[in-house]
Motif scaffolding. Structure first.
Motif, PDB file in Angstrom:
ATOM      1  N   GLU A   1      -2.088   9.489  13.204  1.00 58.66           N
ATOM      2  CA  GLU A   1      -2.839   8.807  12.143  1.00 58.66           C
ATOM      3  C   GLU A   1      -1.909   7.994  11.241  1.00 58.66           C
ATOM      4  N   LEU A   2      -0.749   8.560  10.942  1.00 65.43           N
ATOM      5  CA  LEU A   2       0.228   7.852  10.114  1.00 65.43           C
ATOM      6  C   LEU A   2       0.695   6.579  10.803  1.00 65.43           C
ATOM      7  N   ASN A   3       1.059   6.689  12.069  1.00 68.62           N
ATOM      8  CA  ASN A   3       1.515   5.511  12.823  1.00 68.62           C
ATOM      9  C   ASN A   3       0.457   4.411  12.796  1.00 68.62           C
ATOM     10  N   ARG A   4      -0.776   4.806  13.044  1.00 67.48           N
ATOM     11  CA  ARG A   4      -1.871   3.832  13.099  1.00 67.48           C
ATOM     12  C   ARG A   4      -2.001   3.093  11.774  1.00 67.48           C
ATOM     13  N   SER A   5      -1.951   3.817  10.666  1.00 69.55           N
ATOM     14  CA  SER A   5      -2.106   3.194   9.350  1.00 69.55           C
ATOM     15  C   SER A   5      -0.944   2.264   9.034  1.00 69.55           C
ATOM     16  N   VAL A   6       0.281   2.718   9.295  1.00 72.11           N
ATOM     17  CA  VAL A   6       1.456   1.903   8.992  1.00 72.11           C
ATOM     18  C   VAL A   6       1.461   0.623   9.828  1.00 72.11           C
ATOM     19  N   ILE A   7       1.162   0.755  11.108  1.00 68.05           N
ATOM     20  CA  ILE A   7       1.153  -0.419  11.993  1.00 68.05           C
ATOM     21  C   ILE A   7       0.107  -1.436  11.533  1.00 68.05           C
ATOM     22  N   LYS A   8      -1.092  -0.966  11.187  1.00 65.92           N
ATOM     23  CA  LYS A   8      -2.163  -1.876  10.777  1.00 65.92           C
ATOM     24  C   LYS A   8      -1.861  -2.534   9.436  1.00 65.92           C
TER      25      LYS A   8
ATOM     26  N   VAL B   1       0.845  -1.191   0.000  1.00 65.90           N
ATOM     27  CA  VAL B   1       0.000   0.000   0.000  1.00 65.90           C
ATOM     28  C   VAL B   1       0.883   1.245   0.000  1.00 65.90           C
ATOM     29  N   LYS B   2       0.292   2.368  -0.407  1.00 69.51           N
ATOM     30  CA  LYS B   2       1.068   3.605  -0.593  1.00 69.51           C
ATOM     31  C   LYS B   2       0.336   4.779   0.044  1.00 69.51           C
ATOM     32  N   GLY B   3       1.117   5.689   0.620  1.00 73.73           N
ATOM     33  CA  GLY B   3       0.548   6.907   1.186  1.00 73.73           C
ATOM     34  C   GLY B   3       1.457   8.102   0.958  1.00 73.73           C
ATOM     35  N   PHE B   4       0.893   9.280   1.093  1.00 72.59           N
ATOM     36  CA  PHE B   4       1.634  10.536   1.003  1.00 72.59           C
ATOM     37  C   PHE B   4       1.730  11.170   2.392  1.00 72.59           C
ATOM     38  N   ILE B   5       2.840  11.862   2.628  1.00 71.24           N
ATOM     39  CA  ILE B   5       2.918  12.737   3.793  1.00 71.24           C
ATOM     40  C   ILE B   5       2.932  14.190   3.344  1.00 71.24           C
ATOM     41  N   ASP B   6       3.662  14.452   2.252  1.00 73.09           N
ATOM     42  CA  ASP B   6       3.744  15.826   1.774  1.00 73.09           C
ATOM     43  C   ASP B   6       3.610  15.878   0.264  1.00 73.09           C
ATOM     44  N   GLY B   7       3.903  17.058  -0.300  1.00 71.43           N
ATOM     45  CA  GLY B   7       3.780  17.248  -1.742  1.00 71.43           C
ATOM     46  C   GLY B   7       5.134  17.455  -2.380  1.00 71.43           C
ATOM     47  N   VAL B   8       5.399  18.685  -2.859  1.00 67.58           N
ATOM     48  CA  VAL B   8       6.671  19.015  -3.502  1.00 67.58           C
ATOM     49  C   VAL B   8       7.110  20.403  -3.060  1.00 67.58           C
ATOM     50  N   THR B   9       8.395  20.625  -3.045  1.00 64.85           N
ATOM     51  CA  THR B   9       8.894  21.917  -2.585  1.00 64.85           C
ATOM     52  C   THR B   9       8.616  23.039  -3.575  1.00 64.85           C
ATOM     53  N   GLU B  10       8.423  22.713  -4.856  1.00 65.42           N
ATOM     54  CA  GLU B  10       8.159  23.754  -5.859  1.00 65.42           C
ATOM     55  C   GLU B  10       6.941  24.596  -5.501  1.00 65.42           C
ATOM     56  N   THR B  11       5.916  23.962  -4.923  1.00 65.29           N
ATOM     57  CA  THR B  11       4.694  24.675  -4.541  1.00 65.29           C
ATOM     58  C   THR B  11       4.595  24.858  -3.016  1.00 65.29           C
ATOM     59  N   TYR B  12       5.711  24.683  -2.332  1.00 63.16           N
ATOM     60  CA  TYR B  12       5.790  24.825  -0.871  1.00 63.16           C
ATOM     61  C   TYR B  12       4.916  23.815  -0.133  1.00 63.16           C
ATOM     62  N   THR B  13       4.663  22.675  -0.774  1.00 61.88           N
ATOM     63  CA  THR B  13       3.889  21.628  -0.100  1.00 61.88           C
ATOM     64  C   THR B  13       4.768  20.478   0.389  1.00 61.88           C
ATOM     65  N   GLY B  14       6.088  20.580   0.161  1.00 66.41           N
ATOM     66  CA  GLY B  14       7.003  19.648   0.804  1.00 66.41           C
ATOM     67  C   GLY B  14       7.126  20.022   2.278  1.00 66.41           C
TER      68      GLY B  14
ATOM     69  N   LEU C   1       9.945   7.727   9.083  1.00 62.59           N
ATOM     70  CA  LEU C   1      10.845   6.889   9.879  1.00 62.59           C
ATOM     71  C   LEU C   1      10.287   6.666  11.277  1.00 62.59           C
ATOM     72  N   ASP C   2       9.695   7.695  11.853  1.00 64.46           N
ATOM     73  CA  ASP C   2       9.072   7.540  13.181  1.00 64.46           C
ATOM     74  C   ASP C   2       7.934   6.519  13.127  1.00 64.46           C
ATOM     75  N   ALA C   3       7.153   6.559  12.041  1.00 60.86           N
ATOM     76  CA  ALA C   3       6.041   5.611  11.896  1.00 60.86           C
ATOM     77  C   ALA C   3       6.562   4.184  11.733  1.00 60.86           C
ATOM     78  N   PHE C   4       7.598   4.009  10.923  1.00 55.71           N
ATOM     79  CA  PHE C   4       8.162   2.668  10.732  1.00 55.71           C
ATOM     80  C   PHE C   4       8.804   2.155  12.030  1.00 55.71           C
ATOM     81  N   GLU C   5       9.346   3.064  12.809  1.00 57.92           N
ATOM     82  CA  GLU C   5       9.913   2.667  14.099  1.00 57.92           C
ATOM     83  C   GLU C   5       8.820   2.155  15.033  1.00 57.92           C
ATOM     84  N   GLU C   6       7.684   2.840  15.055  1.00 54.65           N
ATOM     85  CA  GLU C   6       6.573   2.377  15.889  1.00 54.65           C
ATOM     86  C   GLU C   6       6.043   1.033  15.395  1.00 54.65           C
ATOM     87  N   SER C   7       5.984   0.858  14.087  1.00 55.23           N
ATOM     88  CA  SER C   7       5.514  -0.409  13.539  1.00 55.23           C
ATOM     89  C   SER C   7       6.468  -1.546  13.894  1.00 55.23           C
TER      90      SER C   7
END
Length: 540
Positions: free
Chosen positions: A327-334, A290-303, A356-362
């Motif tokens: 929310e990220l931790n919960r999704s990654v762990i599940k 499965v795939k998720g986003f955390i941010d966007g891109v720095t060009e539009t200041y969404t990174g 990395l914090d989410a993967f550490e919790e998982s």
């Protein structure tokens, strides 16, 4: 056992060694039965064996592109999309190109374009619907940015996909003019989804033709495995796309290995992903995680940065993170608990830290050693580098994006943070893992441009493309990341990514030995032959 094929060359790169060697690759049906020196080949061949002597041309595993967007990429390669706008240097020129395209394609019910990039337009502001409305008052226009994180639309398109000025999104943003009216800009996934749905709206037969045409392109580029990395919802529309691929496979018209990663977020459980994984599970198509986003891109200041933008100090990222850390931790762990590898889009150092914090919790609760990856990593805080190895997270990167960015990072993140832009060599040396891809259609799917960027850190004209040239890698490191490393990101390193006994016979021949050519010649390289599962699917 006698081989169906014997592929011979003085320059064989197996993907597990540092150099090329003289060897013969022996193939029976869809598998490699052995890789042997010249003098040992005779016991594997008879009058029915096809012996192909490629002299000093490079034989290597088929390219495994670790990060592509198959469905939108196939569309971009079709006649239904104006790709010329990738070369536009202004809003005005882009509109002129679209007018020429529309004149040449009068039957199109929508004008679709892809590849405009604000970085290529100098200091110009983001475009608005005004120029498109003037040129196209009566037909919807959907223009996907090169980075796939924005759409630029005219009023007809906004009306068709029911975007209104009162709509709210929890991440990204819907652009507004000073008077409060819609500007035509839709930025990041949630905001652009309605436009993307219309952009990709085709009949079943049209989709089949689009996919078959695209697969010819991937074969000509030596690509034998790729992915669909848009985190698609579990709905009927996407299910139909998967069934179309399955039909093409049954018809023997699907000569590529496709790895699909539907959405990570907003799932009470992952029963739908697991159901799809069971239904679509062949050598040529499978649900791989499965795939998720955390941010966007720095060009539009969404990174998402750890500290404010250098040229926009009021923000660390507009409309991001997409989800909270909890929310990220919960999704990654599940997802990991369900046995699903997780791949997370992280452009900037803030999002990399969150992932990395989410993967550490998982890792604290899941011990299933899955191929979790972080995608892109265009800059990183040095304190997080060693955590990839500690957490067994694979860095998945696209060296060619360094050239695409055209020194755009220096203005956004400044001189100190720029020292860790696209830190390929640093991550590879530390964690000994790396997967390369293109993120096609963000850039062309041509692997040689990507390899060139990785081993030189230069623009195509030979000028420096980065502020940290020490991050270049060797040819062997680049090719391993483009084969075995990427196969590992797909959890298929035991059957793909190297030329070894028992593995699937995905083999390519390049018209020159990349280990012995100049930098310029890397860009000129071509694929002479592509074999998928023991079947030749392309010859130059």
């Amino acid at each position: 056992m006698k081989a169906d094929y014997c592929l011979k060359s003085s320059a064989v790169f197996t993907g597990i060694e540092e150099k090329t060697k003289e060897a013969c690759i022996l193939i029976k049906k869809n598998r490699i039965i052995d890789v042997v020196p010249f003098e040992m080949k005779d016991k594997f061949i008879d009058e029915n064996t096809i012996v192909l002597d490629y002299k000093n041309k490079l034989i290597m595993p088929g390219f495994v592109d670790a990060h592509t967007h198959f469905f939108s990429g196939a569309l971009s390669a079709s006649e239904h999309v104006c790709e010329d706008i990738v070369n536009s240097v202004s809003e005005e020129e882009c509109v002129k190109m679209l007018l020429q395209y529309a004149k040449a394609h009068p039957k199109e019910k929508r004008i679709r374009g892809r590849g405009w990039f604000i970085t290529n337009w100098g200091d110009a502001p983001l475009p608005t619907k005004k120029s498109l409305d003037k040129a196209f008052p009566d037909i919807p226009v959907y223009l996907q940015a090169a980075d796939c994180h924005s759409y630029w639309c005219n009023s007809k398109a906004l009306e068709e996909c029911r975007i209104t000025k009162d709509m709210e999104v929890s991440s990204g943003y819907i652009g507004k003019l000073e008077n409060g009216e819609l500007s035509g800009m839709l930025v990041e996934l949630e905001a652009l989804q309605p436009a993307d749905k219309m952009y990709r709206s085709f009949t079943k037969e049209e989709q089949k033709d689009i996919y078959i045409n695209f697969i010819k392109k991937t074969a000509a580029n030596g690509i034998t495995s790729l992915s669909e990395m848009m985190p698609a919802d579990y709905n009927e529309e996407n299910y139909v796309r998967y069934t179309i691929i399955k039909e093409l496979e049954k018809e023997k018209n699907f000569n590529i290995r496709l790895h699909i990663f539907p959405k990570l977020y907003d799932c009470e459980n992952y029963d739908m992903a697991l159901k799809l994984q069971k239904e679509f599970d062949s050598d040529y198509m499978r649900i791989s995680g499965v795939k998720g986003f955390i941010d966007g891109v720095t060009e539009t200041y969404t990174g998402l940065l750890l500290e404010p933008y250098t040229d926009n100090p009021d923000t660390r990222g507009i409309g991001v993170p997409v989800k909270s850390q909890r929310e990220l931790n919960r999704s990654v762990i599940k997802a990991n608990a369900a046995g699903l590898p997780v791949r997370i889009h992280c452009i900037a150092d803030g999002s990399v830290r969150m992932a990395l914090d989410a993967f550490e919790e998982s890792a604290k609760v899941n011990k299933n050693n899955l191929a979790n990856t972080i995608e892109h990593i265009e800059n990183i805080d040095p304190v997080d580098i060693h955590r990839f190895k500690e957490l067994k997270v694979i860095p998945s990167m696209q060296p060619i994006h360094l050239i695409l960015d055209a020194h755009g990072k220096i203005n956004r993140i400044g001189k100190k943070r720029i020292q860790y832009e696209w830190p390929v060599k640093t991550l590879l040396d530390d964690c000994h893992e790396m997967a390369f891809g293109t993120d096609y259609p963000v850039v062309e799917i041509n692997p040689f441009e990507n390899i060139y960027a990785a081993v030189t850190r230069k623009n195509k004209d030979g000028s420096p493309a980065s502020y940290n040239p020490w991050e270049k890698v060797s040819m062997a490191e680049a090719l391993k990341a483009y084969t075995y490393g990427a196969a590992k990101a797909y959890s298929r390193e035991n059957e793909l990514g190297s030329l070894e006994k028992g593995k699937l016979a995905d083999v390519i021949v390049i018209d020159r030995n990349l280990f012995e050519v100049s930098e310029k010649e890397i860009l000129e390289a071509k694929v002479d032959m592509t074999m998928l599962g023991g079947k030749i699917i392309y010859e130059h």
